[in-house]
Design an enzyme around this catalytic site. Structure first.
Site, PDB file in Angstrom:
ATOM      1  CB  SER A 113      -0.947  -0.032   1.187  1.00  0.00           C
ATOM      2  OG  SER A 113      -1.893   0.983   1.050  1.00  0.00           O
ATOM      3  CG  HIS A 114       0.618   3.621   3.451  1.00  0.00           C
ATOM      4  ND1 HIS A 114      -0.423   2.769   3.753  1.00  0.00           N
ATOM      5  CD2 HIS A 114       1.389   3.655   4.549  1.00  0.00           C
ATOM      6  CE1 HIS A 114      -0.282   2.334   4.988  1.00  0.00           C
ATOM      7  NE2 HIS A 114       0.815   2.849   5.503  1.00  0.00           N
ATOM      8  CG  ASP A 277      -3.471   3.731  -1.090  1.00  0.00           C
ATOM      9  OD1 ASP A 277      -4.321   3.599  -1.996  1.00  0.00           O
ATOM     10  OD2 ASP A 277      -3.298   2.883  -0.199  1.00  0.00           O
ATOM     11  CG  ASP A 279      -3.370  -0.825  -1.871  1.00  0.00           C
ATOM     12  OD1 ASP A 279      -3.167   0.336  -1.439  1.00  0.00           O
ATOM     13  OD2 ASP A 279      -3.977  -1.683  -1.218  1.00  0.00           O
ATOM     14  CG  ASP A 281      -6.519   0.422  -0.185  1.00  0.00           C
ATOM     15  OD1 ASP A 281      -5.684   1.351  -0.247  1.00  0.00           O
ATOM     16  OD2 ASP A 281      -6.368  -0.584   0.526  1.00  0.00           O
ATOM     17  NE  ARG A 282      -4.408   3.980   2.825  1.00  0.00           N
ATOM     18  CZ  ARG A 282      -3.467   4.837   3.225  1.00  0.00           C
ATOM     19  NH1 ARG A 282      -3.803   5.932   3.880  1.00  0.00           N
ATOM     20  NH2 ARG A 282      -2.225   4.610   2.953  1.00  0.00           N
ATOM     21  CE  LYS A 376      -7.696   1.274   3.404  1.00  0.00           C
ATOM     22  NZ  LYS A 376      -7.273  -0.076   3.695  1.00  0.00           N
TER      23      LYS A 376
HETATM   24  C1  VG1 Z   1      -3.214   1.940   8.424  1.00  0.00           C
HETATM   25  C2  VG1 Z   1      -4.465   2.755   8.678  1.00  0.00           C
HETATM   26  C3  VG1 Z   1      -5.695   1.867   8.594  1.00  0.00           C
HETATM   27  C4  VG1 Z   1      -5.723   1.163   7.235  1.00  0.00           C
HETATM   28  C5  VG1 Z   1      -4.423   0.405   7.049  1.00  0.00           C
HETATM   29  C6  VG1 Z   1      -4.331  -0.289   5.703  1.00  0.00           C
HETATM   30  O1  VG1 Z   1      -3.080   0.960   9.436  1.00  0.00           O
HETATM   31  O2  VG1 Z   1      -4.398   3.380   9.936  1.00  0.00           O
HETATM   32  O3  VG1 Z   1      -6.849   2.643   8.795  1.00  0.00           O
HETATM   33  O4  VG1 Z   1      -6.807   0.282   7.150  1.00  0.00           O
HETATM   34  O5  VG1 Z   1      -3.317   1.293   7.165  1.00  0.00           O
HETATM   35  O6  VG1 Z   1      -4.511   0.617   4.687  1.00  0.00           O
HETATM   36  P1  VG1 Z   1      -2.083   1.119  10.670  1.00  0.00           P
HETATM   37  O7  VG1 Z   1      -2.156  -0.183  11.422  1.00  0.00           O
HETATM   38  O8  VG1 Z   1      -0.757   1.426  10.084  1.00  0.00           O
HETATM   39  O9  VG1 Z   1      -2.595   2.275  11.469  1.00  0.00           O
HETATM   40  V1  VG1 Z   1      -3.754   0.340   3.241  1.00  0.00           V
HETATM   41  O10 VG1 Z   1      -4.209   1.458   2.197  1.00  0.00           O
HETATM   42  O11 VG1 Z   1      -2.196   0.171   3.706  1.00  0.00           O
HETATM   43  O12 VG1 Z   1      -4.225  -1.224   2.695  1.00  0.00           O
HETATM   44 CO    CO Z   2      -3.791   1.026   0.383  1.00  0.00          CO
END
Ligand code: VG1
Ligand code: CO
Length: 543
Positions: A113-114, A277, A279, A281-282, A376
């Site tokens: 993801s990010h 982001d 992947d 989803d955000r 998401k």
């Molecule tokens: C973070 C965010 C959470 C989100 C997760 C995955 O998790 O706070 O709300 O669902 O990333 O998003 P954490 O445990 O780092 O707070 V993504 O876009 O990485 O799939």
């Molecule tokens: Co993501």
């Protein structure tokens, strides 16, 4: 078919976090590391032989190599068909969409993801189940359990599959179908939103800028906004997925999406800006010189849902993660529908969506989506905003101010302290825990602590319990401070501090959140000793 059974030894660190297994690329490149995790995933599933699996990723470094390995392992383990996104590209929401539409048993999404990509960046693997959503905890726990005792994995010796040409080929008995990464997802979007009205908006004087941050949404955004909806060429920037995301951090927030922020806060800025982001989803939504807090975004979408064709008949309920502001709760109350509070991570929304108890869900971390899939969905949120703006003919800022006028404003901010030494972060959380029983009734300036606890969640559908989901300190005036450690980082620890305060009085809706929340921020520091214990003077990211 030449199936090889390879002897292996367990790795002790394959416990999936908030959203899949994330490690440095170099960790995944160790011999057997990826293979162990994939075999553990197959071993924790039942009756997948002969079934369809969906496979793709965000295009980051190691995506293509990992896909080849997974295809050969899927064939060796008896999977019937794998639908793989062209060139290995499939966003998280598109994967969810394809799993649901094809009745697949599940899907594997290769993404961190990010987190940054590239040879020195991160890689990740997420497993999604047949409803299209992230594997629930009982599945990820089973995968982890298998990973601790694994002794062998199965893989076929076969040439690599051509991932760039659409169509079918075979590895042994298994069919590999390379699908267009965008088509199914784009069709789903068209079924939910008024594309004609959005087309009119985007071909008039309204100007938008979409930043795909060199990550997976580029092809989707080009196809939907520019080709289908008629926005001028160039509306989508950084729209070609790169293995290292151009050296950036594909995290749509005010710090890492600075290029977009600069455009939207310049003179003669466009009317609307959005970023997504790694992947897909955000999402981050910006107006001209205006930032939309993601918690507010969830509330706005819910409040205006009936303006959008796919949600004309109204919402069953809303769900938000615990640290997300209570702005959505106020909308739910007005609509007379339930609002659920879940732990952080999309997997906790799955049961509520499957049981049709909620229609729209969201997290403060720029994630929103609905029952159209089980993930998401970044571009869905962008289209939802555009649809609302097209109907209301208002600016983003006007819409937001009207919303606060009606519901009051939940001032909100999140402080991230990234790359904290794990021991220091753990000490901070342990100290907080030790104070929990003593805080109730304590006064800090004008505020008095009403409750302090570590959030536990009992899933209303299957009764499963998730403990230790974040330390909460709630005050008698409704304001809150939440502390939790991230479950997605790969280096040290990330401390997240969430601050929220409700303001009913419209004459006080124009403050900078940092100003409105100043005394809560000071209380967080006083209680948690953040500076001393993290050794950091200030957060790395403020949202
Ligand atoms: C973070 C965010 C959470 C989100 C997760 C995955 O998790 O706070 O709300 O669902 O990333 O998003 P954490 O445990 O780092 O707070 V993504 O876009 O990485 O799939
Ligand atoms: Co993501």
């Amino acid at each position: 078919m030449n199936i090889e059974t390879v002897a292996t030894q367990p790795f002790s660190d394959q416990k999936p976090g908030t959203s899949g297994l994330r490690k440095r690329v170099t960790v995944f490149q160790q011999p057997h590391y990826l293979e162990n995790f994939i075999q553990s995933t197959f071993d924790s599933l039942e009756n997948y032989q002969g079934q369809t699996l969906v496979l793709g990723g965000d295009g980051r470094y190691y995506n293509r190599q990992a896909i080849q390995i997974i295809l050969k392992m899927a064939a060796a383990n008896g999977v019937g068909r794998v639908k793989v996104g062209q060139s290995g590209i499939l966003s998280t929401p598109a994967t969810s969409c394809v799993i649901r539409q094809t009745g697949a048993i599940g899907g594997i999404i290769l993404s961190a993801s990010h987190n940054p990509g590239g040879p020195d960046g991160d890689f990740g693997v997420k497993y999604n189940i047949s409803n299209g959503g992230p594997a629930p905890e009982k599945v990820t726990e089973a995968i982890f359990a298998h990973s601790k005792t694994i002794e062998q994995y199965k893989i076929v010796t076969a040439p690599d599959v051509d991932l760039d040409t659409l169509g079918e080929s075979r590895i042994g008995e298994m069919v590999v179908e390379v699908i267009n990464s965008v088509t199914d997802y784009a069709k789903l979007m068209e079924s939910l939103f008024d594309f004609e009205q959005i087309h009119q908006l985007l071909t008039g004087s309204f100007r938008m800028c979409m930043d795909s941050m060199h990550a997976v949404t580029g092809p989707y955004a080009h196809a939907i906004f520019e080709q289908r909806l008629g926005a001028p060429a160039g509306t989508v920037q950084n729209g070609t997925p790169l293995e290292d995301f151009g050296g950036g951090h594909p995290d749509p927030n005010l710090v890492y999406a600075h290029d977009l922020v600069a455009i939207l806060f310049a003179e003669n800025a466009p009317d609307f800006g959005a970023a997504s982001d790694g992947d897909g989803d955000r999402n981050m939504i910006l107006g001209r010189k205006f930032f939309v807090n993601p918690s507010d975004s969830l509330a706005v979408l819910a409040a205006n849902a009936t303006l959008v064709p796919g949600y004309r008949s109204g919402l069953k309920g809303i769900a938000r993660s615990m640290p997300t502001s209570q702005a959505a709760d106020r909308v739910a109350e007005k609509l007379g529908i339930p609002c659920f509070e879940t732990p952080t991570g999309w997997k906790f929304f799955g049961n509520l969506l499957d049981a049709d108890r909620v229609t729209i869900c969201g997290e403060e971390s720029f994630g929103t989506s609905s029952n159209h899939i089980r993930e998401k969905d970044g571009l869905w949120a962008v289209l939802f905003w555009l649809n609302i703006l097209a109907v209301k003919q208002q600016s983003v800022e006007e819409l937001m101010h009207d919303h606060w006028q009606t519901y009051g404003r939940n001032y909100y901010s999140r402080y991230d302290y990234e790359g904290v030494e794990s021991d220091r972060a753990n000490t901070l959380m342990t100290n907080l825990h030790a104070q929990l029983p003593t805080l109730k009734g304590r006064k800090f300036g004008v505020r008095e602590v009403e409750y302090s606890d570590d959030f536990s969640y009992t899933d209303p559908i299957d009764g499963s319990v998730s403990n230790n989901q974040g330390v909460r300190i709630g005050f008698t005036d409704g304001s809150r401070i939440v502390f939790r450690l991230s479950g997605t980082g790969t280096q040290g620890a990330t401390l997240r501090v969430y601050l929220e305060q409700y303001e009913a009085d419209p004459t006080k809706h124009h403050l900078d959140p940092q100003e409105a929340l100043a005394d809560l921020i000071a209380i967080a520091e006083q209680v948690a000793q953040i500076r001393t214990l993290t050794g950091m003077e200030k957060p790395t990211v403020i949202t």
